[in-house]
Design a protein around this motif. Structure first.
Motif, short mmCIF file in Angstrom:
data_model
loop_
_atom_site.label_atom_id
_atom_site.label_comp_id
_atom_site.label_asym_id
_atom_site.label_seq_id
_atom_site.Cartn_x
_atom_site.Cartn_y
_atom_site.Cartn_z
N ARG A 10 11.61 -7.83 4.25
CA ARG A 10 11.98 -9.44 4.30
C ARG A 10 11.47 -10.01 5.61
NH1 ARG A 10 15.31 -10.98 0.23
NH2 ARG A 10 16.19 -9.31 -0.75
N ARG A 11 11.52 -9.20 6.73
CA ARG A 11 11.01 -9.73 8.00
C ARG A 11 9.46 -9.80 7.93
NH1 ARG A 11 15.29 -6.80 10.30
NH2 ARG A 11 13.82 -5.21 11.11
N LEU A 12 9.14 -8.89 7.45
CA LEU A 12 7.60 -8.76 7.40
C LEU A 12 6.93 -10.09 6.58
CD1 LEU A 12 4.80 -7.13 8.04
CD2 LEU A 12 5.23 -5.69 5.98
N ILE A 13 7.87 -10.15 5.32
CA ILE A 13 7.27 -11.28 4.37
C ILE A 13 7.25 -12.68 5.44
CG2 ILE A 13 7.99 -12.82 2.40
CD1 ILE A 13 8.76 -10.20 1.14
N GLU A 14 8.35 -12.80 6.05
CA GLU A 14 8.83 -14.06 7.09
C GLU A 14 7.54 -14.00 7.96
OE1 GLU A 14 12.56 -15.11 8.31
OE2 GLU A 14 13.20 -13.32 7.68
N ASP A 15 7.07 -12.93 8.49
CA ASP A 15 5.94 -13.02 9.55
C ASP A 15 4.62 -13.44 9.00
OD1 ASP A 15 7.78 -12.39 11.48
OD2 ASP A 15 7.15 -10.36 11.48
N GLU A 16 4.25 -12.63 7.91
CA GLU A 16 2.87 -12.89 7.21
C GLU A 16 2.96 -14.04 6.50
OE1 GLU A 16 0.76 -11.02 8.21
OE2 GLU A 16 1.80 -9.55 9.18
N PHE A 17 3.88 -14.50 5.81
CA PHE A 17 3.84 -15.78 4.97
C PHE A 17 4.54 -16.83 5.62
CE2 PHE A 17 3.47 -12.11 2.09
CZ PHE A 17 2.23 -12.31 1.63
N LYS A 66 3.64 -19.68 7.38
CA LYS A 66 2.88 -20.97 7.14
C LYS A 66 3.33 -21.36 5.61
CE LYS A 66 -0.76 -20.84 10.19
NZ LYS A 66 -2.29 -21.06 10.62
N GLU A 67 2.84 -20.63 4.62
CA GLU A 67 3.41 -20.83 2.96
C GLU A 67 4.58 -21.10 2.77
OE1 GLU A 67 1.74 -18.27 4.34
OE2 GLU A 67 -0.30 -18.26 3.23
N ILE A 68 5.71 -20.44 3.50
CA ILE A 68 7.30 -20.95 3.47
C ILE A 68 7.44 -22.00 3.98
CG2 ILE A 68 9.23 -19.83 3.99
CD1 ILE A 68 8.19 -16.99 3.83
N ARG A 69 6.86 -22.25 5.13
CA ARG A 69 7.33 -23.62 5.90
C ARG A 69 6.94 -24.72 5.07
NH1 ARG A 69 5.07 -24.34 10.48
NH2 ARG A 69 3.88 -22.39 10.87
N ARG A 70 5.50 -24.52 4.49
CA ARG A 70 5.19 -25.81 3.73
C ARG A 70 6.41 -26.08 2.70
NH1 ARG A 70 0.27 -22.88 2.86
NH2 ARG A 70 -1.19 -23.58 4.91
N ARG A 71 7.14 -25.28 1.93
CA ARG A 71 8.14 -25.73 1.05
C ARG A 71 9.40 -26.12 1.52
NH1 ARG A 71 5.67 -24.86 -3.96
NH2 ARG A 71 4.58 -22.94 -3.87
N GLY A 72 9.60 -26.10 2.71
CA GLY A 72 10.78 -26.68 3.39
C GLY A 72 11.86 -26.02 3.64
N PRO A 73 12.64 -26.45 4.56
CA PRO A 73 13.72 -25.36 5.35
C PRO A 73 14.83 -25.26 3.95
CG PRO A 73 13.93 -27.55 6.19
CD PRO A 73 12.65 -27.56 5.48
N GLU A 74 14.90 -25.91 3.01
CA GLU A 74 15.91 -25.90 1.91
C GLU A 74 15.40 -24.86 0.99
OE1 GLU A 74 13.02 -28.99 0.84
OE2 GLU A 74 14.28 -28.72 2.64
N ARG A 75 14.26 -24.64 0.92
CA ARG A 75 13.65 -23.60 0.08
C ARG A 75 13.36 -22.27 0.55
NH1 ARG A 75 9.60 -25.83 -4.56
NH2 ARG A 75 9.97 -23.70 -5.24
N ARG A 76 13.52 -22.12 1.90
CA ARG A 76 13.17 -20.91 2.78
C ARG A 76 13.77 -19.73 1.94
NH1 ARG A 76 10.75 -19.96 7.49
NH2 ARG A 76 11.33 -18.01 8.40
N SER A 85 14.89 -19.04 -0.77
CA SER A 85 14.30 -18.99 -2.26
C SER A 85 12.79 -18.23 -2.02
CB SER A 85 14.77 -19.96 -3.17
OG SER A 85 13.82 -21.04 -2.71
N GLU A 86 11.98 -18.78 -1.14
CA GLU A 86 10.97 -18.49 -1.27
C GLU A 86 10.62 -17.06 -0.82
OE1 GLU A 86 7.79 -20.21 -1.86
OE2 GLU A 86 9.25 -21.16 -3.05
N ILE A 87 11.45 -16.57 0.19
CA ILE A 87 11.46 -15.32 0.69
C ILE A 87 11.64 -14.41 -0.55
CG2 ILE A 87 12.38 -13.69 2.49
CD1 ILE A 87 12.79 -16.18 4.57
N GLU A 88 12.69 -14.71 -0.98
CA GLU A 88 13.13 -13.69 -2.28
C GLU A 88 12.08 -13.71 -3.27
OE1 GLU A 88 15.75 -11.21 -3.70
OE2 GLU A 88 15.90 -12.51 -1.79
N SER A 89 11.50 -14.67 -3.51
CA SER A 89 10.29 -14.84 -4.48
C SER A 89 9.22 -13.71 -4.26
CB SER A 89 9.80 -16.29 -4.88
OG SER A 89 8.71 -16.30 -5.83
#
Length: 387
Positions: free
Chosen positions: A16-23, A25-35, A37-41
């Motif tokens: 999960r930390r690797l996903i947060e690091d590597e993605f 920019k993509e995750i931040r584009r979705r907004g903090p409220e969806r952070r 759920s995006e990591i889980e996806s």
């Protein structure tokens, strides 16, 4: 993805930390409220990938790539893309031989582009500790484009003189099969060097102070005016190296060097360096002068007199180690007579008698405890006469 520890698998938290690091920019584009759920996806999609395998270890799931070649290809491609993207900071990665081969297979123009991008990052290397792993990654590619010459392409990246301060560098061969090459005024201060080959090089005024040198070869190298102050040497091969006006002050006390397959550590290593003419911390003369080719003669005569305090002069100067240089053996006995450690027995010049002071001096010598100044001065004089 390979990381700086070389780990080839990740547990769920690391995944999960690797996903947060590597993605990120993509995750931040979705907004903090969806952070979340995006990591889980991303996690759900990636863990079902056919290129990943899952196994159990110590009660937790570990994900690895199904094939090493996939992992190494993707890791190398990610490093290349990361450099081109301008993202910062660049992290340290464990670079494998397969990753280097992949990068060296790139077109020459692409390799030159990577070197240019790396040179643009170089001024900010203090905030990009991973730059060293990019040098390692590109090493084989540099040889493809520039041939066996390696200092010039590195200076295109780092500037001239070459600055590799504070970086991790491993499995780099500066010699590349050559018996003559040179490096001037390079800077490796505070770097971690592992399995780096400097053999046969003329290395002048280069800085290695406070560096960690592990498994480094300076075989047959000529080092002039180099600074190793406060460095740590681990299994550093100095066989047949010529070291002139180099400084090793404050060397780590656990340092180990190799000289013609013999390991020397601690005071013995410092003594050998002092014997070569380097500046070092103080060390007992025994660690310095037992490296002299005349030392076996001195030690043999001392041990024989300790075994039996009256000896035939001819036996001491003509047999055993003395047979290789009877003149030096005779010179040593005369030197010890002048120092008051031995004397002719009863006025007979053919018999040498050990005196009480000599028993102490020779005893300390043969047990490796300390070397009396009279013996050190004798060996120093011999070296000066015969070098």
């Amino acid at each position: 993805m390979l990381n700086n520890s070389g780990a080839q698998g990740v547990n769920e938290d690391q995944f999960r930390r690797l996903i947060e690091d590597e993605f990120d920019k993509e995750i931040r584009r979705r907004g903090p409220e969806r952070r979340s759920s995006e990591i889980e996806s991303y996690f759900d999609d990636l863990r079902r990938s056919g290129s990943l395998s899952r196994r159990q270890a110590q009660g937790e799931s570990i994900w690895t790539f199904s094939h090493n070649s996939i992992r190494e290809f993707l890791a190398a491609q990610r490093m290349v893309d990361k450099l081109a993207s301008g993202d910062s900071p660049l992290r340290n990665y464990a670079v494998t031989d397969a990753m280097r081969i992949f990068v060296s297979s790139l077109a020459d123009d692409k390799i030159r582009e990577q070197c240019t991008l790396l040179s643009e990052r170089w001024p900010a290397r203090a905030s990009n500790p991973g730059l060293g792993s990019y040098v390692v990654l590109l090493w084989d590619a540099l040889a493809k484009v520039w041939g066996r010459e390696c200092v010039e392409p590195l200076e295109r990246i780092t500037g001239s003189p070459m600055v590799l301060e504070g970086l991790r560098l491993s499995r780099i061969d500066f010699a590349r099969g050559r018996t003559e090459w040179s490096m001037m005024n390079a800077d490796f201060r505070s770097s971690e060097l592992s399995s780096v080959n400097f053999s046969f090089g003329l290395i002048v005024d280069t800085k290695f102070s406070s560096a960690l040198l592990d498994g480094i070869s300076f075989r047959h190298a000529a080092l002039q005016g180099c600074n190793f102050d406060s460095a740590a040497l681990l299994e550093v091969d100095l066989s047949d190296a010529n070291m002139k006006s180099c400084s090793f002050k404050g060397l780590d006390s656990d340092s180990t060097i190799i000289v013609n397959q013999e390991r020397l550590n601690g005071p013995a290593a410092i003594g050998y360096l002092r014997y070569l003419g380097c500046e070092t911390d103080n060390v007992d003369d025994i660690y310095i002068w037992r490296n002299s080719s005349y030392y076996p003669i001195v030690e043999k005569i001392a041990s024989k007199l300790l075994e039996r305090p009256q000896r035939q002069r001819l036996g001491l100067t003509q047999k055993g180690a003395s047979a290789f240089n009877p003149t030096i053996a005779e010179h040593f006995i005369r030197s010890m007579e002048r120092a008051g450690h031995v004397r002719p027995q009863g006025g007979r010049t053919d018999i040498v008698e050990l005196l009480p002071s000599g028993r102490t001096v020779f005893g300390n010598l043969t047990t490796g405890t300390t070397m009396d100044l009279s013996i050190a001065e004798f060996l120093k004089e011999c070296e000066g006469l015969h070098r």
